[in-house]
Enzyme design. Structure first.
Site, mmCIF file in Angstrom:
data_model
loop_
_atom_site.group_PDB
_atom_site.id
_atom_site.type_symbol
_atom_site.label_atom_id
_atom_site.label_comp_id
_atom_site.label_asym_id
_atom_site.label_seq_id
_atom_site.Cartn_x
_atom_site.Cartn_y
_atom_site.Cartn_z
ATOM 1 N N ASP A 191 -10.363 30.880 -11.477
ATOM 2 C CA ASP A 191 -9.729 30.399 -10.257
ATOM 3 C C ASP A 191 -9.470 28.899 -10.381
ATOM 4 O OD1 ASP A 191 -9.286 31.404 -7.251
ATOM 5 O OD2 ASP A 191 -10.020 29.333 -7.193
ATOM 6 N N ASN A 246 -0.694 22.409 -3.698
ATOM 7 C CA ASN A 246 0.497 22.865 -2.984
ATOM 8 C C ASN A 246 0.805 21.989 -1.782
ATOM 9 O OD1 ASN A 246 1.498 25.013 -4.488
ATOM 10 N ND2 ASN A 246 0.156 26.514 -3.525
ATOM 11 N N HIS A 255 5.189 23.244 -3.448
ATOM 12 C CA HIS A 255 5.041 24.510 -4.181
ATOM 13 C C HIS A 255 5.710 24.467 -5.555
ATOM 14 C CE1 HIS A 255 3.092 26.968 -1.071
ATOM 15 N NE2 HIS A 255 3.765 26.226 -0.207
ATOM 16 N N ASP A 284 3.730 25.747 -8.677
ATOM 17 C CA ASP A 284 4.192 26.774 -9.624
ATOM 18 C C ASP A 284 4.128 26.266 -11.058
ATOM 19 O OD1 ASP A 284 4.629 28.520 -7.565
ATOM 20 O OD2 ASP A 284 6.821 28.360 -7.586
ATOM 21 N N GLU A 286 -3.750 31.728 -7.184
ATOM 22 C CA GLU A 286 -4.276 30.903 -8.274
ATOM 23 C C GLU A 286 -5.368 31.608 -9.061
ATOM 24 O OE1 GLU A 286 -6.610 29.579 -4.557
ATOM 25 O OE2 GLU A 286 -4.743 30.587 -5.060
#
Length: 325
Positions: free
Chosen positions: A204, A212, A217, A221, A247
Site C-alpha cells: 500500500d 492526490n 490526480h 496516476d 493505491e
C-alpha cells in the site's frame, strides 16, 4: 482439416496462460508430426517484458528436463547444473527470428535423438513481438507444415492478446483483481507442490490521498504507474503482481523461504523509498505478507497479509511486516 479445427477450438478454449502455452505446443506436435511424436519436440519462448530487448523466457516445452551429468547413476547434480536445466538459455537464432520477424532454420546433424533440424517461428500481433516457437524435427518442415505452424502461432497470438486485455488493469497494465482471485484459487486447489511456500504480500502506498489532494490526480496516476513499473521489475518471472485498486497492490511470490521472501519485499520497499518521483518527491510503501498454509482459503491468506499490513501502517509505515513474525 477436422483435426486442425479441433485443435483451434481447444486452443481458444483456455483462459490461463500456462494452459494456453502448452496447448499450442501440443497442437503443433500433433498436427505436424502426426503419430510420430518422438520425431518432433517444441519449446515456446516468451518475451519477459516490453520491447524486443526483454529476456526470452521458456514458457512451455514438450521435451522433459534432461538429467544432469551425475543424475543418471542416481546422484544429484550440483546447484549450478540444476539451475541450468530449470532455466535453459535460448539460442541466439531465436532472438534473430524475433527481431527479423522471419522464420529461421538450422541443421545440427549430430543430435543423438535424430532430431537434426531446428526451426524458429516468431510470434507477433499487430507488429508487437510476443515470443518465438522453437521446433526440433528430424528434417526441415515442409512448406505446408510450416504454414500450419504459423497459422497456429497467429491464432495463439490473437487469443493471448484477448486474454491479456481481460486480465490486466487499464492504467498500470498489471494483472487485475479478478485475475488474482483466479490465480490464488488455482494455487489452493493444486496445493503446495514445492518445498518452499507461496507468499501473499499486500503493498500500500503511504499517504496516497495526500498526493492526490496536494498535487492532483494526474500526478497521483504517475506515481501509480512508476510504482507499478518498479513492482514489475523487482520480482521474478514466475511471481505475479496485481493491482487491487486505488493505491493497493498484491504480489504472489512462489517457492521462497521466509528469508528470501522478506529480502525480496525489503528490496522493493527500499527501491521505492530511494526513488525521487516527479514533483512529488519521496514516496514510501507499507507491506504486509504471509505464507499460504495448507488448508487455507483465499480469504484466510489475504486476511493475514492485511493484518500484517495494518501492523506496518500503525507502527510507522515504510516497512515490511510478516504475519508469522
Amino acid at each position: 482439416m477436422i483435426r486442425t479445427l479441433r485443435h483451434a477450438a481447444a486452443l481458444t478454449d483456455h483462459r490461463e496462460h500456462e494452459r494456453l502455452d502448452q496447448s499450442l505446443l501440443q497442437s503443433v506436435q500433433d498436427l505436424v508430426s502426426g503419430t510420430r511424436r518422438a520425431r518432433l519436440q517444441a519449446r515456446l519462448w516468451r518475451l519477459g517484458g516490453p520491447g524486443e530487448d526483454a529476456p526470452l523466457i521458456l514458457a512451455a516445452r514438450t521435451d522433459p528436463l534432461e538429467p544432469g551429468p551425475h543424475q543418471a547413476n542416481g546422484s544429484a547434480a550440483s546447484n549450478g547444473e540444476h539451475a541450468a536445466q530449470l532455466h535453459p538459455v535460448p539460442s541466439p537464432s531465436a532472438r534473430q527470428a524475433l527481431v527479423r520477424a522471419t522464420v529461421l532454420t538450422a541443421m545440427h546433424p549430430h543430435h543423438g535423438e535424430g532430431l537434426n533440424c531446428l526451426t524458429w517461428v516468431p510470434i507477433a500481433r499487430h507488429g508487437q513481438s510476443l515470443g518465438v516457437l522453437e521446433v526440433e524435427s528430424a528434417a526441415p518442415l515442409s512448406s505446408s507444415r510450416l504454414t500450419l505452424v504459423q497459422g497456429m502461432c497467429s491464432l495463439y497470438a490473437n487469443h493471448l492478446s484477448l486474454l491479456h486485455e481481460s486480465q490486466v488493469d487499464t492504467l498500470t497494465q498489471l494483472l487485475n483483481r479478478k485475475t488474482f482471485d483466479d490465480s490464488i484459487q488455482r494455487l489452493l486447489i493444486a496445493g503446495q507442490c514445492t518445498a518452499e511456500p507461496t507468499w501473499v504480500a499486500v503493498i500500500d502506498i503511504d499517504h496516497f490521498k495526500r498526493i492526490n489532494d496536494g498535487y492532483g490526480h494526474l500526478f497521483g496516476d504517475e506515481v501509480l504507474l512508476l510504482v507499478a513499473g518498479m513492482l514489475r521489475r523487482s520480482f521474478r518471472h514466475q511471481d505475479k503482481v496485481f493491482r487491487f485498486g486505488g493505491e493497493e497492490f498484491v504480489v504472489l511470490l512462489q517457492s521462497l523461504n521466509p528469508g528470501g521472501a522478506l529480502s525480496a519485499l525489503q528490496r522493493l520497499r527500499g527501491t521505492i523509498e530511494d526513488h525521487r518521483f516527479p514533483q512529488v518527491g519521496q514516496v514510501t510503501v507499507s507491506i504486509g505478507a504471509t505464507a499460504i498454509q495448507p488448508g487455507d482459503a483465499a480469504c484466510d491468506a489475504l486476511g493475514r497479509a492485511d493484518d500484517a499490513l495494518y501492523h506496518a501502517k500503525s507502527h510507522g509505515r515504510n516497512q515490511v511486516c510478516v504475519f508469522e513474525n
